[in-house]
Design an enzyme around this catalytic site. Sequence first.
Site, mmCIF file in Angstrom:
data_model
loop_
_atom_site.group_PDB
_atom_site.id
_atom_site.type_symbol
_atom_site.label_atom_id
_atom_site.label_comp_id
_atom_site.label_asym_id
_atom_site.label_seq_id
_atom_site.Cartn_x
_atom_site.Cartn_y
_atom_site.Cartn_z
ATOM 1 N N ARG A 1 -3.399 4.616 -2.057
ATOM 2 C CA ARG A 1 -3.193 3.294 -1.448
ATOM 3 C C ARG A 1 -3.054 2.185 -2.480
ATOM 4 N NH1 ARG A 1 -5.240 0.005 2.973
ATOM 5 N NH2 ARG A 1 -6.523 -1.734 2.284
ATOM 6 N N HIS B 1 0.875 -1.175 0.000
ATOM 7 C CA HIS B 1 0.000 0.000 0.000
ATOM 8 C C HIS B 1 0.909 1.221 0.000
ATOM 9 C CE1 HIS B 1 -3.429 -2.529 1.869
ATOM 10 N NE2 HIS B 1 -3.648 -2.356 0.575
ATOM 11 N N HIS C 1 2.763 -3.565 6.541
ATOM 12 C CA HIS C 1 1.887 -2.414 6.331
ATOM 13 C C HIS C 1 2.069 -1.410 7.463
ATOM 14 C CE1 HIS C 1 -1.019 -4.367 3.398
ATOM 15 N NE2 HIS C 1 -0.332 -5.410 3.825
ATOM 16 N N GLU D 1 1.863 3.954 2.792
ATOM 17 C CA GLU D 1 2.420 3.519 4.077
ATOM 18 C C GLU D 1 3.941 3.657 4.052
ATOM 19 O OE1 GLU D 1 0.416 -0.302 4.420
ATOM 20 O OE2 GLU D 1 -1.549 0.683 4.336
ATOM 21 N N GLU E 1 1.445 -4.348 11.031
ATOM 22 C CA GLU E 1 1.039 -2.956 10.896
ATOM 23 C C GLU E 1 2.009 -2.175 11.777
ATOM 24 O OE1 GLU E 1 -1.328 -1.500 9.109
ATOM 25 O OE2 GLU E 1 -2.697 -3.105 8.520
#
Lengths: 429, 233
Positions: A247, A189, A316, A192, A390
Amino acid sequence: MILARKFYSSKMKGLLVLTALFVAVFGKKTFEGDQVLRITAKNEAQIFLLKELSEQEHLGLDFWREPVHESLPVDVYVPFHSLQAVRVFLRYNQIQYNVMIMDVQDLLDDEEREMVKYRTIPRSTDDFVYTAYHDLNSIYSFMDMLVAENSNLVSKIVIGQSYENRPLNVLKFSTGANRPGIWFDTGIHSREWVTQASGIWFAKKIVTDYGRDPVLTDILNNYDIFLEIVTNPDGFAYTHSRDRMWRKTRKPNSGSSCVGVDPNRNWDAGFGGGGSSSNPCTETYRGPSAHSEPEVKAIVDFVKSHGKLKAFVSIHSYSQMLLYPYGYTSTPAKDKAELHELAKKAIASLQSLYNTRYTYGSIITTIYQADGITVDWTYEQGIKYSYTFELRDTGRYGFLLPADQIIPTAEETWLALMAIMEHTKNNPY
Amino acid sequence: MASTGDLEPTHYPARRAAQVALHYLNTHHGSPFRVFGLQQVHKASAEDVAAGGRKYKLDFSVTDWGSGSAGPALRCSADVLFPRTERHSAPKVELHCEALQQINSTAQEDDAFYQKYISPDSTVSARDIPDSFGNMSEEMQPFWRLARVAASFIMLRESSENTEFNMAKVASITQQESSEEQLMLEFVVLLHDFPSQEIVQWKLLASWSPDRGVRVLQTEWQPRCPHATKPPN
């Protein structure tokens, strides 16, 4: 006009004295407090006034856009010592304006900072600035330099092409042939940014630690590591050129004016379910079919042809979580107990460095239902240690994480990755 | 897929409810020098309520982003009710944080900030706070916090069990003429909703003074263009 002249003679005289004082006291040349104003004259009379203003030499004004016509904006650089006078003048004559640059010195400082970062094109990966965000060209150059400097350890594989024909580059770290492999990807993405930045740091970390750190050396003597730093290069280029918040991929969707597919809803695991969208204008649009995106297909093909990947980590941001399958179903993964324990251990390592708090669990219970995601597919391919990270933070800066957090983020994440790799090596299957 | 009874505090149902409580806390106690962020949820439970809707009971800690990482954590408890109505209606929050009055007062900074910008000549105007690289000047920080507090009104109002909002960035700040001794600021903010991953743009007009705190006077949802952009041919 006459009013203005009267104004000038009485008030301006007082200000002239003030000005002289200021200049005397603040003799050094900086741009602190200087501003650039954008003035909108609403008629010819105001244009005339502005022309008169431009003739007041002692104010030290610099018109970047001269007063010409009321349909055109007038931009004027105003040194700090004249600000008060100019504002009073504009207000008095009811001339509209707004502040384009609030503090020129601030802007110069920012530019200087950015320029310093980019001033030297790094000649080696030791010169490379890990504490800054880079664009695609810089990152691709970094990869080539890393390979050139460590050709016995690192090679670059091009696994495919993005929609806009950018190479999909994967770094392979290998000390021998026919090894099982471990995969990391960052930047699937594009917005990020801390993930691609961390990927760069990981690459350098691997070459630095091989032969020095016994645990990593042992891992690399048994496994290859594959690292795709910019997994969505089209999206990444777009975050630099047009929209920092982009994204998805950049492939147009037929029958729609909306562009792009969410590459983390495009995998063939629970594809098409409620944890993804059928609307091309949404951020979680799944695409016309599974693996329709070349960025995704390239990895699928690579994984299948390699056949011996034993761990797969897709990275991510943001949220500070370490997640394992599934996202598309609430049925627990067969290996849930082990994955959960390993996640717990990895997070403990991560937290030991800067006390950064992470959450862990399966995707569907911890974050949300998500269908067609990378690690559900890799898990169902038999890659047991399939995880999604994440990274920082938890929402304060979100995607716009300040660059001074790149290295701390990469450092702590690396500890978790090492825990995962070590466990993989110690538990062959 | 409703969970009732005790909830895993680190998982999304509890976290989303806690975030709503945070938005509520910030609308009441946020300022140019104080914005609260969620540190941790300690305990959480949920139950359906007779009137229709689901009520979450939460025990959590928050920290003040304004005081940096050195700040103490405040313990809070909240009841968050998500109503079940045909059209969306805002969640209702009852919140209690211990020691709220004891945290270091920001009255001095608030006042200095107020005095500086309440002058009729003040026309603050800025874009992209922070910028793409996460940078924000010292001077802009209180404005960012004000935007974050004002955005909390919108985030609170728009929240449901299926959303989790943060403010992604402040697209623009434009100071308006002060009114009734209130600083008047027009913000355009980008909100990020986690479950849908959407970026939602809102324009809003807010007022602030040390006495009256933040009030949001107008809000306007704005469509964003990039989704409708085809690459140039």
